[in-house]
Design a protein around this motif. Structure first.
Motif, PDB file in Angstrom:
ATOM      1  N   THR A 238       0.835  -1.193   0.000  1.00 50.45           N
ATOM      2  CA  THR A 238       0.000   0.000   0.000  1.00 50.45           C
ATOM      3  C   THR A 238       0.872   1.245   0.000  1.00 50.45           C
ATOM      4  OG1 THR A 238      -1.696   1.213   1.230  1.00 50.45           O
ATOM      5  CG2 THR A 238      -0.131  -0.062   2.533  1.00 50.45           C
ATOM      6  N   ASP A 239       0.323   2.341  -0.516  1.00 48.69           N
ATOM      7  CA  ASP A 239       1.019   3.625  -0.425  1.00 48.69           C
ATOM      8  C   ASP A 239       0.575   4.392   0.819  1.00 48.69           C
ATOM      9  OD1 ASP A 239      -1.536   4.172  -1.205  1.00 48.69           O
ATOM     10  OD2 ASP A 239      -1.013   5.250  -3.042  1.00 48.69           O
ATOM     11  N   PHE A 657      -8.005   5.794   2.234  1.00 49.82           N
ATOM     12  CA  PHE A 657      -7.118   4.660   2.476  1.00 49.82           C
ATOM     13  C   PHE A 657      -6.261   4.350   1.266  1.00 49.82           C
ATOM     14  CE2 PHE A 657      -7.614   1.527   6.142  1.00 49.82           C
ATOM     15  CZ  PHE A 657      -7.797   2.550   7.063  1.00 49.82           C
ATOM     16  N   GLY A 658      -6.733   4.710   0.092  1.00 50.19           N
ATOM     17  CA  GLY A 658      -5.955   4.456  -1.115  1.00 50.19           C
ATOM     18  C   GLY A 658      -6.086   3.020  -1.576  1.00 50.19           C
ATOM     19  N   GLN A 659      -5.045   2.552  -2.222  1.00 52.31           N
ATOM     20  CA  GLN A 659      -5.031   1.201  -2.778  1.00 52.31           C
ATOM     21  C   GLN A 659      -4.311   0.250  -1.836  1.00 52.31           C
ATOM     22  OE1 GLN A 659      -3.985   0.859  -7.002  1.00 52.31           O
ATOM     23  NE2 GLN A 659      -2.657  -0.850  -6.479  1.00 52.31           N
ATOM     24  N   ALA A 676      -7.910  -4.006  -3.009  1.00 51.34           N
ATOM     25  CA  ALA A 676      -8.986  -3.054  -2.723  1.00 51.34           C
ATOM     26  C   ALA A 676      -8.520  -1.641  -3.003  1.00 51.34           C
ATOM     27  CB  ALA A 676      -9.426  -3.176  -1.267  1.00 51.34           C
ATOM     28  N   ARG A 677      -9.466  -0.818  -3.428  1.00 48.20           N
ATOM     29  CA  ARG A 677      -9.239   0.613  -3.596  1.00 48.20           C
ATOM     30  C   ARG A 677     -10.457   1.327  -3.019  1.00 48.20           C
ATOM     31  NH1 ARG A 677      -6.377   3.466  -7.538  1.00 48.20           N
ATOM     32  NH2 ARG A 677      -6.222   1.618  -8.847  1.00 48.20           N
ATOM     33  N   ASP A 678     -10.222   2.338  -2.176  1.00 47.55           N
ATOM     34  CA  ASP A 678     -11.373   3.015  -1.588  1.00 47.55           C
ATOM     35  C   ASP A 678     -12.088   3.854  -2.634  1.00 47.55           C
ATOM     36  OD1 ASP A 678     -10.809   6.124  -1.126  1.00 47.55           O
ATOM     37  OD2 ASP A 678      -8.920   5.067  -0.817  1.00 47.55           O
ATOM     38  N   ARG A 679     -13.407   3.906  -2.486  1.00 47.42           N
ATOM     39  CA  ARG A 679     -14.235   4.725  -3.369  1.00 47.42           C
ATOM     40  C   ARG A 679     -15.169   5.537  -2.499  1.00 47.42           C
ATOM     41  NH1 ARG A 679     -17.319   1.486  -7.702  1.00 47.42           N
ATOM     42  NH2 ARG A 679     -17.886   3.629  -8.233  1.00 47.42           N
ATOM     43  N   ALA A 680     -14.898   6.809  -2.386  1.00 42.33           N
ATOM     44  CA  ALA A 680     -15.693   7.659  -1.508  1.00 42.33           C
ATOM     45  C   ALA A 680     -17.134   7.796  -1.991  1.00 42.33           C
ATOM     46  CB  ALA A 680     -15.045   9.037  -1.396  1.00 42.33           C
TER      47      ALA A 680
END
Length: 691
Positions: A238-239, A657-659, A676-680
């Motif tokens: 993760t970044d 949270f990012g990727q 996973a990638r967050d999607r607001a």
């Protein structure tokens, strides 16, 4: 001003000193070298030419190793000190300290290096108790020829011994070791001090003698052991650097908190530093449940040992009952002589259903049906306990009441402080009490037992019976515990069935267990992230606005990470993804702000008020179920769950949270990855996520 404390630890051994590395007994704190619930060093003070040393810096290498950089005398000597000292301290089965004295001048240095040594062999349980300390006659044997100082304590069959040895010639007396040294210009001198700790039993026998070969092998290279532990865990990519740091920190803390009981060569988690450095059934079971997607190797060891120690008789002193799972195991003097009933203490209402829950959940992840077959009898005894001894009033609810009326724990649920079970106005119900979350655990245990009976034990009739009992418990529970005017479940029922109407985090445990009908889950989700319960960092144990609310009360308003992990997982089970993500976001933010090990508990002050998570003096660090709680939160936001021979992933990440990629997740499917990638902008769904 609170003095800085420094610790190293390994298994159930730990050493706590001041910032200079010195140990001086403190009646308000567990300072010293401890193992097996006993202090093996109470005094360990270094002097150069009679002067104490001052700290320049410290390098905390890892949990079992640290280095102190020091100079003799006062702060005015820092700039031009001719002598400096490095104390390199490490801990495995023994306490080790390498002293290095450096001469920075162009002239030879003749110095007297003195290590003051003493011990009281105090029981950890007695360290901070009010009143006079128990007098123990310690036998001290100095031997300059052998370069050792032996300290021994014996009381009947109970014996403890610390032996301090040096690799360099030394003058040894009853109060320490003295080195008279000469160091060449710009030269150095060093010695290794080693403190061996021995627990002795009947006939003065070393209680670990049969395991010593294995133990030496295990601890030959602590670094390699830690490296292997981390390599076996999934890799987080993760970044999000704070998240990555919290993940690694949690794994390292869990590595530090593994210990080998006196009767075993396999490691399992202790509760945490400093007060719970032993087997605590509830903490250990929860830790294993939280870490199954990450470190599943802990669970079978715990299940086997708890099955071995399962209650087999009625004993009021130790609150033992047939089928009951252990609450606490201690090795100290207070336990050995019955000053406290903790040699093997069974005073917990929740450990027994949690044992069955862990057995089933472990099989879901691992596919290890052999262990389920092996533990069939203990699991059935545990399920029997729920209905026989757990249901003390015959009303179908698991209740608790101390059998040991003098020393037993009053509240035998996870909120175990004396004033934890109270209604919103401060009324405390009579005993026996039935707390709501224990009923949820019992319901879950019956359903899981039914699955194991059908799929592994080949007993479908038993499975049908357990399932029917679970459904009846669910029906009865939802009639008796539900408070329609408040829109949540009572914390507990008193002996007459009167609800205890406090609003608490326990309702999140009910979601985790699945005992809540879909139609009521939304109301609970609203309370859990509402202003009363949610502080901004996490869910409070008890909601603000009630008469007994106290933000610094351990179970009356403080925030516990492990509790929040269970709550978030319960919300995800019912697909309240946004609410679960909000809790996870607060918890990971707390971990990032605090840094280092996750604390056991923080104050329940609103995040908008304090801007910083306020730790409580009672809070230990590290704690197994707090560190494991962060892992459970990560699994919850990723939506990791086993489904047959597959691993399902349904992410619901907090915004920002990012990727995230979690690689090599262990399980019966081999090793799998999650992405996973967050999607607001993703809208949460509210469909039940049931097994």
């Amino acid at each position: 001003m609170r003095q800085e404390r420094v610790h190293v630890m390994a298994g159930n051994a730990f050493a706590i000193s001041d910032a200079q590395g010195d140990v001086e007994s403190d009646p308000t704190a567990p300072v010293g070298l401890f193992s097996w619930d006993t202090r093996f060093l109470a005094h360990w003070v270094l002097r150069i030419d009679g002067e104490r040393l001052q700290a320049l810096s410290r390098d905390d290498v890892t949990y079992f190793e640290t280095r102190f950089f020091l100079v003799p005398g006062t702060a005015s000597h820092y700039v031009d000190a001719d002598v400096s000292v490095i104390r390199h301290r490490s801990l495995n089965d023994s306490f080790n300290e390498r002293l290095t004295v450096l001469n920075h001048s162009a002239e030879p240095a003749e110095l007297t290096v003195r290590m003051e040594i003493g011990n009281d062999f105090a029981d950890l349980a007695d360290v901070t108790k009010a009143g006079p300390a128990r007098h123990r006659r310690v036998q001290v044997t100095p031997d300059s020829q052998l370069r050792q100082l032996r300290l021994r304590y014996r009381r009947e069959r109970f014996g403890r011994e610390a032996v301090v040895t040096s690799t360099e010639p030394v003058e040894v007396d009853e109060k320490g070791m003295t080195f008279r040294i000469r160091i060449a210009p710009h030269g150095q001198w060093e010695t290794d001090l080693h403190v061996g700790m021995t627990a002795r039993g009947e006939a003065d026998r070393d209680m670990r003698a049969d395991l010593v070969t294995h133990r030496l092998h295990v601890h030959r290279d602590m670094r390699e052991d830690l490296r292997g532990w981390l390599e076996r865990a999934p890799t987080l990519v993760t970044d999000n650097n704070p998240l990555l740091g919290a993940y690694r920190r949690s794994l390292v803390d869990l590595a530090a908190l593994r210990y080998e009981p006196l009767s075993s060569v396999e490691r399992l988690p202790v509760g945490g530093l400093p007060w719970a450095m032993s087997l605590h059934g509830r903490d250990t079971l929860v830790t294993c449940l939280q870490t199954l997607p990450f470190t599943p190797e802990l669970a079978p060891v715990v299940l086997r040992l708890l099955a071995l120690l399962q209650g087999g008789q009625l004993d009021d002193t130790y609150e033992e009952e047939p089928g009951k799972i252990l609450a606490e195991l201690r090795y100290g003097e207070a336990a050995a002589f019955g000053h406290e009933p903790t040699t093997m203490y069974y005073g917990a209402a929740d450990t027994t259903p949690l044992f069955v829950i862990l057995l089933d959940e472990y099989e879901r992840w691992s596919g290890d049906t052999d262990l389920v077959r092996e533990l069939r009898h203990p699991a059935r005894l545990a399920l029997d306990w729920i209905d026989e001894y757990g249901d003390s009033l015959g009303d179908g609810y698991v209740r608790y009441q101390p059998r040991n009326t003098h020393q037993g724990v009053v509240n035998q649920c996870w909120k175990d402080s004396p004033d934890a079970i109270t209604d919103r106005d401060g009324w405390q119900p009579g005993l026996p009490r039935a707390t709501c979350e224990v009923q949820g655990y019992a319901y879950d245990a019956k359903l899981r037992g039914a699955r194991l009976a059908r799929q592994v034990w080949g007993d479908p009739e038993y499975g049908d019976r357990l399932e029917q009992e679970a459904e009846e418990l669910k029906r009865r529970f939802n009639a008796d515990f539900w408070l329609p005017d408040q829109g949540y479940y009572a914390l507990a029922l008193d002996p007459e069935g009167v609800p205890v109407d406090a609003l608490t985090s326990n309702i999140g445990h009910l979601l985790w267990s699945g005992i809540v009908p879909e139609s009521r889950a939304g109301a609970l989700a609203g309370h859990l992230v509402g202003p009363g319960l949610f502080s901004g960092w996490g869910v409070r144990t008890l909601a603000a606005g009630q008469r007994v609310y106290n933000p610094v009360g351990a179970h009356l308003g403080a925030v516990w990470p492990w509790d929040n992990a269970i709550v978030a997982s319960g919300l995800r089970r019912y697909r309240f993804d946004a609410e679960a993500a909000r809790i996870a976001d607060g918890m990971f933010a707390m971990a990032g702000r605090i840094g280092g090990p996750m604390p056991e508990v923080i104050a329940g002050y609103p995040r908008t008020l304090t801007k910083y998570p306020v730790q409580l003096p009672i809070s230990g660090r590290p704690q197994a179920w707090s560190s494991a709680g962060l892992l459970m939160l990560l699994a919850a936001v990723l939506g990791l769950r086993p489904c047959g021979d597959n691993l399902l992933v349904s992410p619901a990440l907090p915004a920002g949270f990012g990727q995230i990629e979690l690689l090599d997740i262990p399980g019966k499917w081999g090793r799998s990855d999650a992405y996973a990638r967050d999607r607001a902008d993703s809208a949460p769904t509210h469909q039940p996520w049931l097994r």
